[in-house]
Structures are given as C-alpha cells and as structure tokens.
Scaffold this motif. Structure first.
Motif, PDB file in Angstrom:
ATOM      1  N   ALA A  31       0.827  -1.203   0.000  1.00 31.54           N
ATOM      2  CA  ALA A  31       0.000   0.000   0.000  1.00 31.54           C
ATOM      3  C   ALA A  31       0.864   1.258   0.000  1.00 31.54           C
ATOM      4  CB  ALA A  31      -0.932   0.001   1.210  1.00 31.54           C
ATOM      5  N   ALA A  32       1.964   1.225   0.745  1.00 34.80           N
ATOM      6  CA  ALA A  32       2.866   2.373   0.776  1.00 34.80           C
ATOM      7  C   ALA A  32       3.468   2.630  -0.602  1.00 34.80           C
ATOM      8  CB  ALA A  32       3.968   2.142   1.806  1.00 34.80           C
ATOM      9  N   GLN A  33       3.828   1.565  -1.286  1.00 32.47           N
ATOM     10  CA  GLN A  33       4.397   1.727  -2.627  1.00 32.47           C
ATOM     11  C   GLN A  33       3.329   2.194  -3.612  1.00 32.47           C
ATOM     12  OE1 GLN A  33       6.049  -2.179  -3.080  1.00 32.47           O
ATOM     13  NE2 GLN A  33       7.834  -1.728  -1.816  1.00 32.47           N
ATOM     14  N   ASN A  34       2.118   1.692  -3.455  1.00 33.47           N
ATOM     15  CA  ASN A  34       1.029   2.112  -4.352  1.00 33.47           C
ATOM     16  C   ASN A  34       0.619   3.561  -4.116  1.00 33.47           C
ATOM     17  OD1 ASN A  34       0.872  -0.382  -5.620  1.00 33.47           O
ATOM     18  ND2 ASN A  34      -0.645  -1.186  -4.194  1.00 33.47           N
ATOM     19  N   ALA A  35       0.923   4.097  -2.938  1.00 34.57           N
ATOM     20  CA  ALA A  35       0.614   5.490  -2.656  1.00 34.57           C
ATOM     21  C   ALA A  35       1.466   6.443  -3.498  1.00 34.57           C
ATOM     22  CB  ALA A  35       0.815   5.791  -1.164  1.00 34.57           C
ATOM     23  N   ARG A  36       2.613   5.932  -3.967  1.00 34.89           N
ATOM     24  CA  ARG A  36       3.507   6.733  -4.818  1.00 34.89           C
ATOM     25  C   ARG A  36       3.916   5.868  -6.010  1.00 34.89           C
ATOM     26  NH1 ARG A  36       6.258  10.581  -1.228  1.00 34.89           N
ATOM     27  NH2 ARG A  36       7.935  10.724  -2.749  1.00 34.89           N
ATOM     28  N   PRO A  37       2.992   5.550  -6.915  1.00 36.76           N
ATOM     29  CA  PRO A  37       3.257   4.558  -7.967  1.00 36.76           C
ATOM     30  C   PRO A  37       4.406   4.902  -8.899  1.00 36.76           C
ATOM     31  CG  PRO A  37       1.225   5.764  -8.414  1.00 36.76           C
ATOM     32  CD  PRO A  37       1.636   6.116  -7.025  1.00 36.76           C
ATOM     33  N   GLY A  38       4.728   6.170  -9.045  1.00 34.13           N
ATOM     34  CA  GLY A  38       5.817   6.526  -9.942  1.00 34.13           C
ATOM     35  C   GLY A  38       7.145   6.717  -9.251  1.00 34.13           C
ATOM     36  N   ASP A  39       7.167   6.516  -7.929  1.00 35.01           N
ATOM     37  CA  ASP A  39       8.368   6.793  -7.147  1.00 35.01           C
ATOM     38  C   ASP A  39       8.967   5.518  -6.565  1.00 35.01           C
ATOM     39  OD1 ASP A  39       8.054   9.470  -7.684  1.00 35.01           O
ATOM     40  OD2 ASP A  39       7.060   9.921  -5.774  1.00 35.01           O
ATOM     41  N   PHE A  40      10.150   5.677  -6.028  1.00 40.66           N
ATOM     42  CA  PHE A  40      10.876   4.599  -5.362  1.00 40.66           C
ATOM     43  C   PHE A  40      10.607   4.723  -3.866  1.00 40.66           C
ATOM     44  CE2 PHE A  40      14.558   2.808  -3.226  1.00 40.66           C
ATOM     45  CZ  PHE A  40      14.927   1.708  -3.993  1.00 40.66           C
ATOM     46  N   VAL A  41       9.865   3.780  -3.306  1.00 41.17           N
ATOM     47  CA  VAL A  41       9.514   3.833  -1.882  1.00 41.17           C
ATOM     48  C   VAL A  41      10.102   2.613  -1.184  1.00 41.17           C
ATOM     49  CG1 VAL A  41       7.665   3.935  -0.178  1.00 41.17           C
ATOM     50  CG2 VAL A  41       7.400   5.104  -2.376  1.00 41.17           C
TER      51      VAL A  41
END
Length: 459
Positions: free
Chosen positions: A399-409
């Motif tokens: 979910a954290a990664q999907n919150a910033r789909p274009g970024d490296f999380v």
C-alpha cells in the motif's frame, strides 16, 4: 563558511514536522551523512524473543546496531536498525530519546527499527517492570543491559558526526529475491486457506503451497558524494529466520548477507532493514536445516549486489521529513481485557504466558494514555524511506508503494513494536492462527493504517 554562520543558517531553515513547507533545497542546506555501528549483543542467559524461546546459550555471531545521521535538512534525521527482535513502548521511547539527544535532534526524527531475528532480545520497559513487581517467573529483558545498549548506540551516533561527508546524490536500485519469501497464508492442495507456514516448515505439503502475497523486490537506497558511495540501505520483507530457538544468538541469514555486502564495499557503509514481514516467512523454501542459513543468506546477498549494480543516481534537490501519528485500539476480545491480562500475569502456569500478559498490559497502558505511534517518512521527492510499526502485514508495504506509484519507496517495518501483529481484515475473517496471542490490536486497524500511510507519503 564559518561555524557561527553555518549554525545560524541551519537554525533559519529548521523544519516543522508535517508542514507543507518542511523542505530544504540541497544546495542551500549542504546535506551531510555520517554512519555508525556498534555491538549490542545480549549476555549469556538473557531471554530471547521476550522469553518465548530458549535464552541465550552461545553467541553465534554478534548483534549489531547500524545507523546513519543525515544533517542539513533542518534538525538531523537518524535511521537506526538493530539486530533485535522488537523494541516496544517505553523502551522505544528511551532509545529514541537518547539518540536524539546525542545528535541534537527531536525523538520523532529518529527512525528506529528492529530486524526481528528471534534469537535476539525483545525490550519493553513497562512489561518487564510489571513482571518484576509481581515476582513472575517469566522475564522479557534485562533492564540494566538495555540501558547499556542504549548508551552504546547513542554514543556511537554522537561520535560519528565528526566523520560526516557531503551528500550530493541519492541512488535507487532494486532486484528480485529468488526463493526466500512466502506468505503464511496459502491455499492447500484442496483449495482450503491455511495459515500454518512458519519460518521453518518441515511438512512438504506446506512447502508445496503457493508462494502467496509477497513483495518480491529488495530495494536499496544509497547516498553519494559525487561518484563516491557513502552508504546503502537495503530492505526486504520477510521474517529473517532460518532456524532458531536453541539459544544460539545470531543475526541470522540477513546478517550473513549484510556482512558479505560490506566486504564487497569497504568504503561504503551497508545497512539492512526488514520490511513489513508480519505475515511473510521463508517457510516455503526452508525446512529448518541449519545449512539453509547460508543458502538464504546467499539469496539475499545476491539481490543486494544486483540492486547495487542497478542503481540509478539523481542529484538531491530537496529533503522533506514528515511524521503522521496513528492510533490503534488496544485489543478487547476475550482474554485481552485488562482484568484478564492481570489474571494471566499473576496465575499463568507458563512463564511465557506471564510475559505475553505483561506485553499486552504495556501496550494497553500506552493506548489508554492516548499516545499515538509515529509513522515517519524521509522524502527525497522521487524516492522515500517509510517506517511502519510493529509486525505490519506485507499488504501495508504494498500500500505504501502504491501510494507513490511513480516513485521509489523503500519500506522498513518493525518500528514501534507495541501492537504486535497488525493484520489486514481478511486475516481476522479467516481466523489467522498467528493472531491468537501475538496481536494486541482490535480489528479495524487496516483502515487506520492505510489512511496514515497515504497521508505520510502524500507529496
């Protein structure tokens, strides 16, 4: 620039946590990074996993604390990763307060996490004090050892500031980990949901089940001074145990991988953090054979090396630190009321049962006081480091990664560990057996977690 003027500039750009203006351009702030490590190995006889398994009988390899201090973006931000099982409640506050004081920052800006090896300590001030007050047979930790370990870590953090180097770029890289992680939840050969896949699963039928929901990628975020690498932080979501419970204190297979990577890059400090592995283990690929420690370690090491090789560098333009509070309810189901926990603390015939009751009471005290958990994020714009609490299920990492789909999380788990398992709602509905004891939160946590994650990572 003379020190007085530099200090004045730092004061002028001090950040307000969570403020939309909480950013500092790298060119103005002169970012620097310093790294530290020190040993925090428990003594022989100390409880492991909060008294749930055999106490320390031998030191297979040392337990270490690794950290970095990033300065120049307001008050320093510190990331600290320990080879401990969990850090909870008052012990978490004690650790963060000491490190913050040592480097001249605020406790909220100390991103503290455990790696969650089981042949390692759990520390909880209030829980241990309760056990001692009631003269219980169970024991969670040695409070004198805790104080010494906190002092060693904070002293190391303070000393490292003298070796700070400029940071001009960050690097991001990722690689797939082969045959390590598997979800505890899987469908058996009859299509029935099972939750019985542990870190070491000896039943071939359990290992034959589907891999289930995991995050297959190991991510590495690195700091650079021009073309010179300074530090790499890698994270992957799985319980980090191969075999355990015999009293052999160890950093286990992730410690093996980290040590090998450090040997590869003597000039660049290598760190590792466990991602959200609450419901993820190596059980599909591990039957508990001691030889598998090196096998699993090699697979993590290979991914760390591949992620480093795939690194893409970008100039640091701004740094934002924000922290979002999250409040989770203390569990109220049968056996988890304050009265029931106090009865168990007093009368449970098993010492570990007393420990579980004390841990539950410690967390309930925090909830009753209205003290939330911090969900901190160190944000570089196109890349971010997020720290989630306790044994968060891997779905929260996704979910954290999907919150910033274009970024490296890059997501680390096992921050404030007071809640125990933080499951998604499906796990309650399917009667996930792992929630029978090591979970001190009520159903409904998934919504609260997802809302806080989205808020913390919002640009």
């Amino acid at each position: 620039m003379n020190p007085t003027r530099r200090d004045a500039m730092a004061a002028a750009i001090a950040l307000t946590v969570g403020s939309p203006l909480a950013s500092v351009r790298a060119a103005e702030s002169k970012l620097t990074l310093a790294t530290f490590d020190t040993e925090v190995t428990i003594p022989i006889g100390h409880p492991c996993m909060g008294g749930g398994i055999a106490p320390a009988k031998e030191i297979v390899d040392p337990l270490l604390v690794h950290g970095f201090v990033l300065s120049g973006a307001g008050k320093p931000v510190v990331f600290v990763a320990l080879d401990w099982c969990e850090i909870r409640n008052g012990a978490y506050d004690l650790f963060r307060n000491a490190v913050a004081k040592a480097v001249g920052t605020e406790p909220v800006r100390v991103m503290l996490c455990a790696l969650h090896q089981h042949d390692a300590p759990i520390v909880d001030l209030e829980a241990q004090q309760l056990l001692e007050k009631h003269k219980a047979r169970g024991a969670i930790c040695d409070l004198a050892f805790l104080e010494k370990a906190v002092s060693r870590a904070s002293d190391a953090a303070k000393a490292c500031l003298k070796t700070a180097r400029p940071v001009t770029h960050i690097g991001t890289g990722e690689a797939k980990v082969e045959k390590v992680a598997s979800n505890r939840r899987y469908l058996d050969e009859n299509g029935k949901v099972q939750y019985n896949r542990m870190s070491a699963s000896r039943d071939p039928k359990v290992r034959a089940g589907e891999e289930g929901t995991i995050d297959p990628l190991l991510k590495t975020l690195s700091f650079w001074d021009g073309d010179t690498p300074l530090c790499g932080l890698s994270a992957y979501a799985t319980h980090p145990m191969s075999y355990y419970g015999k009293g052999g204190v160890t950093a286990d297979f992730v410690g093996v991988a980290r040590k090998r990577r450090q040997a590869d890059t003597p000039g660049a400090f290598q760190m590792y953090a466990s991602g959200c592995g609450g419901n993820v283990t190596a059980g599909k690929y591990n039957d508990g054979d001691p030889a598998n420690r090196e096998v699993l370690g090699d697979r993590i090491y290979s991914a760390m090396a591949a992620a480093w090789k795939a690194t893409k560098k970008t100039a640091v333009k701004e740094v934002i630190f924000r922290s979002t509070p999250i409040s989770l309810e203390a569990r109220t189901s049968e056996g988890f009321s304050e009265e029931a926990l106090r009865e168990r603390l007093k009368d449970d015939p098993k010492p570990f049962g007393q420990c579980l009751a004390a841990l539950g009471l410690s967390w309930k005290k925090r909830c009753d006081a209205g003290k939330p958990i911090d969900l901190p994020v160190l944000d570089f714009g196109g890349a971010a480091i997020a720290l989630l609490p306790a044994e968060s299920y891997v779905e929260f990492q996704l979910a954290a990664q999907n919150a910033r789909p274009g970024d490296f999380v890059l997501v680390a788990g096992y921050g404030e560990c007071g809640p125990g398992y933080i499951p998604i709602e499906r796990a309650w509905k399917e009667n996930d057996g792992n929630l029978h004891d090591w979970c001190w939160v009520n159903p409904g946590s998934e919504k609260r977690m997802n809302e806080a994650i989205a808020k913390a990572l919002k640009k």
